[in-house]
Motif scaffolding. Sequence first.
Motif, PDB file in Angstrom:
ATOM      1  N   ASP A 285       0.840  -1.204   0.000  1.00 49.46           N
ATOM      2  CA  ASP A 285       0.000   0.000   0.000  1.00 49.46           C
ATOM      3  C   ASP A 285       0.875   1.254   0.000  1.00 49.46           C
ATOM      4  N   PHE A 286       1.926   1.241   0.819  1.00 46.58           N
ATOM      5  CA  PHE A 286       2.850   2.377   0.871  1.00 46.58           C
ATOM      6  C   PHE A 286       3.562   2.566  -0.465  1.00 46.58           C
ATOM      7  N   ILE A 287       4.056   1.468  -1.048  1.00 46.96           N
ATOM      8  CA  ILE A 287       4.783   1.559  -2.317  1.00 46.96           C
ATOM      9  C   ILE A 287       3.883   2.114  -3.408  1.00 46.96           C
ATOM     10  N   LYS A 288       2.634   1.712  -3.420  1.00 42.45           N
ATOM     11  CA  LYS A 288       1.688   2.215  -4.418  1.00 42.45           C
ATOM     12  C   LYS A 288       1.569   3.728  -4.335  1.00 42.45           C
ATOM     13  N   GLN A 289       1.592   4.258  -3.118  1.00 42.99           N
ATOM     14  CA  GLN A 289       1.454   5.700  -2.915  1.00 42.99           C
ATOM     15  C   GLN A 289       2.667   6.482  -3.427  1.00 42.99           C
ATOM     16  N   THR A 290       3.825   5.818  -3.535  1.00 50.17           N
ATOM     17  CA  THR A 290       5.016   6.515  -4.027  1.00 50.17           C
ATOM     18  C   THR A 290       4.974   6.723  -5.536  1.00 50.17           C
ATOM     19  N   GLY A 291       4.160   5.931  -6.215  1.00 51.30           N
ATOM     20  CA  GLY A 291       4.012   6.090  -7.657  1.00 51.30           C
ATOM     21  C   GLY A 291       5.007   5.339  -8.502  1.00 51.30           C
ATOM     22  N   ILE A 292       5.894   4.553  -7.910  1.00 53.64           N
ATOM     23  CA  ILE A 292       6.854   3.812  -8.733  1.00 53.64           C
ATOM     24  C   ILE A 292       6.151   2.609  -9.375  1.00 53.64           C
ATOM     25  N   PRO A 293       6.666   2.122 -10.496  1.00 58.60           N
ATOM     26  CA  PRO A 293       6.022   0.994 -11.177  1.00 58.60           C
ATOM     27  C   PRO A 293       5.950  -0.254 -10.297  1.00 58.60           C
ATOM     28  N   MET A 294       4.823  -0.959 -10.392  1.00 59.56           N
ATOM     29  CA  MET A 294       4.633  -2.217  -9.681  1.00 59.56           C
ATOM     30  C   MET A 294       4.214  -3.271 -10.699  1.00 59.56           C
ATOM     31  N   ILE A 295       4.218  -4.527 -10.261  1.00 64.25           N
ATOM     32  CA  ILE A 295       3.798  -5.596 -11.161  1.00 64.25           C
ATOM     33  C   ILE A 295       2.572  -6.290 -10.578  1.00 64.25           C
ATOM     34  N   SER A 296       1.813  -6.935 -11.436  1.00 61.31           N
ATOM     35  CA  SER A 296       0.596  -7.615 -11.006  1.00 61.31           C
ATOM     36  C   SER A 296       0.926  -8.883 -10.231  1.00 61.31           C
ATOM     37  N   GLY A 297      -0.051  -9.375  -9.501  1.00 57.74           N
ATOM     38  CA  GLY A 297       0.116 -10.640  -8.809  1.00 57.74           C
ATOM     39  C   GLY A 297       0.435 -11.772  -9.770  1.00 57.74           C
ATOM     40  N   SER A 298      -0.143 -11.720 -10.960  1.00 55.33           N
ATOM     41  CA  SER A 298       0.120 -12.754 -11.973  1.00 55.33           C
ATOM     42  C   SER A 298       1.558 -12.703 -12.455  1.00 55.33           C
ATOM     43  N   ASP A 299       2.075 -11.487 -12.668  1.00 52.48           N
ATOM     44  CA  ASP A 299       3.466 -11.354 -13.106  1.00 52.48           C
ATOM     45  C   ASP A 299       4.433 -11.800 -12.002  1.00 52.48           C
ATOM     46  N   ALA A 300       4.081 -11.492 -10.752  1.00 52.47           N
ATOM     47  CA  ALA A 300       4.916 -11.938  -9.632  1.00 52.47           C
ATOM     48  C   ALA A 300       4.948 -13.462  -9.558  1.00 52.47           C
ATOM     49  N   PHE A 301       3.811 -14.088  -9.776  1.00 54.02           N
ATOM     50  CA  PHE A 301       3.715 -15.547  -9.740  1.00 54.02           C
ATOM     51  C   PHE A 301       4.603 -16.179 -10.812  1.00 54.02           C
ATOM     52  N   GLU A 302       4.729 -15.513 -11.963  1.00 51.19           N
ATOM     53  CA  GLU A 302       5.543 -16.039 -13.055  1.00 51.19           C
ATOM     54  C   GLU A 302       7.037 -16.033 -12.726  1.00 51.19           C
ATOM     55  N   LEU A 303       7.449 -15.272 -11.710  1.00 51.96           N
ATOM     56  CA  LEU A 303       8.866 -15.223 -11.337  1.00 51.96           C
ATOM     57  C   LEU A 303       9.304 -16.450 -10.535  1.00 51.96           C
ATOM     58  N   ILE A 304       8.341 -17.221 -10.035  1.00 53.64           N
ATOM     59  CA  ILE A 304       8.670 -18.460  -9.327  1.00 53.64           C
ATOM     60  C   ILE A 304       9.255 -19.460 -10.316  1.00 53.64           C
ATOM     61  N   ASN A 305      10.262 -20.214  -9.885  1.00 50.13           N
ATOM     62  CA  ASN A 305      10.835 -21.219 -10.787  1.00 50.13           C
ATOM     63  C   ASN A 305      10.595 -22.631 -10.265  1.00 50.13           C
TER      64      ASN A 305
END
Length: 353
Positions: free
Chosen positions: A144-164
């Motif tokens: 929530d805090f990071i979202k308020q800073t305005g920097i780019p974030m990734i979706s939950g789906s994209d985060a899930f794809e980083l798992i190997n």
Amino acid sequence: MKIPMVMMHAGAGYHSPSNEKQYKKSMKEICQNTMAKLNNGWTCVEALEYVIQQLENNSLTNAGIPGSNCTLDGYIECDAALMTKHGIASVAAVPMTSIKGPLDYHIHPNPITMVKLLYEYHLQGPDEVGRQPPLMLTGHHVHDFIKQTGIPMISGSDAFELINTKQIKRYQNHLRILSESIDTEDNDEFEDTVGCIVMDQFGEIATGVSSGGISLKRRGRVGEAAIPGAGIWVTTTSSSKAACSLSGTGEQIMKTMMAMNITTSLIHSTNKPLTLGSLLTHQFLNSALLGKDLHRNVGGIALVVEEDTVEGWWFHTTASLCIAFQSGTSNPKFIMSRKTPGSKYSVSGQTFI
């Protein structure tokens, strides 16, 4: 102007010789890239964020999404912290993703970047009504805090794809180890925190850590990587400064507040190997606070800057510690430090200036 330098570790534990070449290649490359940035005027905080980002993005390490251990129920939760003489910040038990499926909110994939943003926010000081900005945030509130800073974030789906697939197999193997009560002292899949210390050309020092925590931990567990004084610390006097970044069994390191003890002792020491050996023995290995713990695991790096010298130290009670460092225009150096069989700990160091 000072000669900049970077020193990093990829965890204290047991590192399989089969992975050593990969560690060496990756960490020496990070050193070279970091030194180029420091020689170009980057600050210690900027460089530290870069180093730990690279370690978090490496599937060999237990930090960030691609390499972190999972909780008992399959989530990836991370801790991280950053400290300079000017301030401290940390994030704890931050849910990044789950091997069972995507989370339903956006995240930033690098815990150390979350910490840097919180560090910069805290340095702004109290707001107009006197509220102190936080030093630490926990759980999904970090996102929530990071979202308020305005920097780019990734979706939950994209985060899930980083798992190997290696992580999934490791999680399944650890569940088996737990159910069968197999000794894991020499299992490199249980390695811990990564960390870094940077000195820039302005003579400023930053230290940081990032970790996925112990494998099969309870959700919400906080490790030493989120606790200044335990996982990291910076001590300064009028003529010298010292910084430390640790890895190992988080609960043991938190009980003994090893990072603070190490930096405050080294900064006044005239015999640093003896000082480190005494600290490891009396304040860690023989500590009554650790109760019935059979395996007492800590390792890390320290940088000591005095009027005419800069020294780097590395030490561990574990079987091995993986480190790399570089200063000025010198070549990067990688060391896989391995404890001599039968010894209680290993302590080594190098003078850079």
